[in-house]
Design a protein around this motif. Structure first.
Motif, mmCIF file in Angstrom:
data_model
loop_
_atom_site.group_PDB
_atom_site.id
_atom_site.type_symbol
_atom_site.label_atom_id
_atom_site.label_comp_id
_atom_site.label_asym_id
_atom_site.label_seq_id
_atom_site.Cartn_x
_atom_site.Cartn_y
_atom_site.Cartn_z
ATOM 1 N N LEU A 96 -70.428 -60.420 -39.267
ATOM 2 C CA LEU A 96 -69.063 -60.881 -39.474
ATOM 3 C C LEU A 96 -68.649 -61.894 -38.398
ATOM 4 O O LEU A 96 -67.493 -62.247 -38.290
ATOM 5 N N THR A 97 -69.611 -62.369 -37.626
ATOM 6 C CA THR A 97 -69.371 -63.355 -36.581
ATOM 7 C C THR A 97 -69.427 -64.767 -37.140
ATOM 8 O O THR A 97 -68.603 -65.603 -36.814
ATOM 9 N N LEU A 98 -70.423 -65.015 -37.974
ATOM 10 C CA LEU A 98 -70.622 -66.319 -38.614
ATOM 11 C C LEU A 98 -70.587 -66.117 -40.121
ATOM 12 O O LEU A 98 -71.292 -65.263 -40.652
ATOM 13 N N SER A 99 -69.781 -66.893 -40.795
ATOM 14 C CA SER A 99 -69.659 -66.730 -42.239
ATOM 15 C C SER A 99 -70.893 -67.238 -42.975
ATOM 16 O O SER A 99 -71.718 -67.969 -42.424
ATOM 17 N N LEU A 100 -70.980 -66.863 -44.203
ATOM 18 C CA LEU A 100 -72.022 -67.302 -45.127
ATOM 19 C C LEU A 100 -72.142 -68.825 -45.139
ATOM 20 O O LEU A 100 -73.224 -69.386 -45.124
ATOM 21 N N CYS A 101 -71.003 -69.518 -45.125
ATOM 22 C CA CYS A 101 -70.977 -70.973 -45.271
ATOM 23 C C CYS A 101 -70.954 -71.729 -43.952
ATOM 24 O O CYS A 101 -70.952 -72.952 -43.941
ATOM 25 N N GLY A 102 -70.924 -71.010 -42.824
ATOM 26 C CA GLY A 102 -70.994 -71.690 -41.538
ATOM 27 C C GLY A 102 -69.714 -71.734 -40.737
ATOM 28 O O GLY A 102 -69.673 -72.394 -39.697
ATOM 29 N N LEU A 103 -68.671 -71.047 -41.164
ATOM 30 C CA LEU A 103 -67.457 -70.978 -40.355
ATOM 31 C C LEU A 103 -67.639 -69.905 -39.290
ATOM 32 O O LEU A 103 -68.216 -68.848 -39.547
ATOM 33 N N ASN A 104 -67.129 -70.169 -38.105
ATOM 34 C CA ASN A 104 -67.249 -69.231 -36.994
ATOM 35 C C ASN A 104 -66.116 -68.203 -37.061
ATOM 36 O O ASN A 104 -65.098 -68.339 -36.384
ATOM 37 N N CYS A 105 -66.317 -67.178 -37.854
ATOM 38 C CA CYS A 105 -65.278 -66.172 -38.084
ATOM 39 C C CYS A 105 -64.753 -65.558 -36.791
ATOM 40 O O CYS A 105 -63.563 -65.285 -36.678
ATOM 41 N N SER A 106 -65.625 -65.341 -35.831
ATOM 42 C CA SER A 106 -65.181 -64.686 -34.598
ATOM 43 C C SER A 106 -64.216 -65.555 -33.788
ATOM 44 O O SER A 106 -63.563 -65.060 -32.880
ATOM 45 N N LEU A 107 -64.085 -66.823 -34.133
ATOM 46 C CA LEU A 107 -63.183 -67.731 -33.431
ATOM 47 C C LEU A 107 -61.962 -68.099 -34.280
ATOM 48 O O LEU A 107 -61.210 -69.004 -33.933
ATOM 49 N N CYS A 108 -61.754 -67.380 -35.360
ATOM 50 C CA CYS A 108 -60.658 -67.680 -36.297
ATOM 51 C C CYS A 108 -59.398 -66.892 -35.926
ATOM 52 O O CYS A 108 -59.472 -65.681 -35.696
ATOM 53 N N PRO A 109 -58.252 -67.550 -35.880
ATOM 54 C CA PRO A 109 -57.023 -66.841 -35.553
ATOM 55 C C PRO A 109 -56.682 -65.728 -36.550
ATOM 56 O O PRO A 109 -56.070 -64.734 -36.177
ATOM 57 N N MET A 110 -57.109 -65.859 -37.782
ATOM 58 C CA MET A 110 -56.834 -64.804 -38.771
ATOM 59 C C MET A 110 -57.649 -63.541 -38.471
ATOM 60 O O MET A 110 -57.159 -62.432 -38.616
ATOM 61 N N LYS A 111 -58.883 -63.711 -38.049
ATOM 62 C CA LYS A 111 -59.709 -62.553 -37.696
ATOM 63 C C LYS A 111 -59.238 -61.947 -36.380
ATOM 64 O O LYS A 111 -59.141 -60.731 -36.248
#
Length: 186
Positions: free
Chosen positions: A9-24
């Protein structure tokens, strides 16, 4: 999305850095494939149709039409280097990429806890997403003297962090703001 789960859940399937997202960070999103809170996503649907691949770069069709224009506009997180980040993960390996993301998250957490005046969360998330770790570490070394001084008010510390990040952005030719899709654009 129903039946779509992932282990990383750190890096998304498509390449977004989920762990750096304000929503997460704000616990509004579990991350790509993180459970029932997932949004419907055409790339997640594509993954389900392609034997549940964990990252798009594992697909023989990568990069496909899903990536056309993907980096032009942002959502809650910057998409500016989405493809480049996914390709980097492919080259250095997911474990090494996750290690880099953990280091970036530590820097982001420090910026948010010590330099956020209540209005900089998205700005810091974008900056940490777009800059290399070495550049971020250099900035943090410059900011450490402000971190420990009680004589500096939070507003002044925040302004100093923003000043240093904006200076780096100018040097690197990077825009530190989310790019919204114009209304009516597809």
């Amino acid at each position: 999305m129903k039946n779509f789960t992932r282990s990383n859940l750190t890096l998304s399937l498509c390449g977004l850095n989920c762990s750096l997202c304000p929503m997460k960070i704000g616990a509004y999103c579990p991350g790509c494939g993180g459970g029932e809170g997932n949004q419907s996503c055409s790339i997640a649907k594509c993954s389900l149709e392609h034997e549940r691949i964990e990252y798009c770069y594992l697909c023989p069709e990568f990069p496909c039409s899903h990536y056309e224009g993907a980096e032009e506009y942002d959502s809650f997180i910057t998409h500016q280097r989405q493809l480049r980040d996914l390709e980097r993960a492919q080259i250095i390996g997911i474990e090494a990429y996750n290690t880099e993301l953990f280091k970036k998250r530590e820097i982001l957490d420090l910026l948010l806890s010590e330099f956020n005046d209540g209005r900089r969360k998205t700005f810091f998330c974008i900056a940490v997403n777009l800059f290399d770790i070495a550049d971020l570490e250099t900035i943090m070394e410059q900011l450490v003297k402000y971190k420990s001084k009680d004589s500096f008010y939070l507003k002044q510390k925040s302004e100093k962090a923003v000043e240093l990040l904006n200076r780096l952005a100018i040097e690197e030719g990077v825009e530190l703001k989310l790019r919204k899709k114009p209304s009516g654009a597809k």
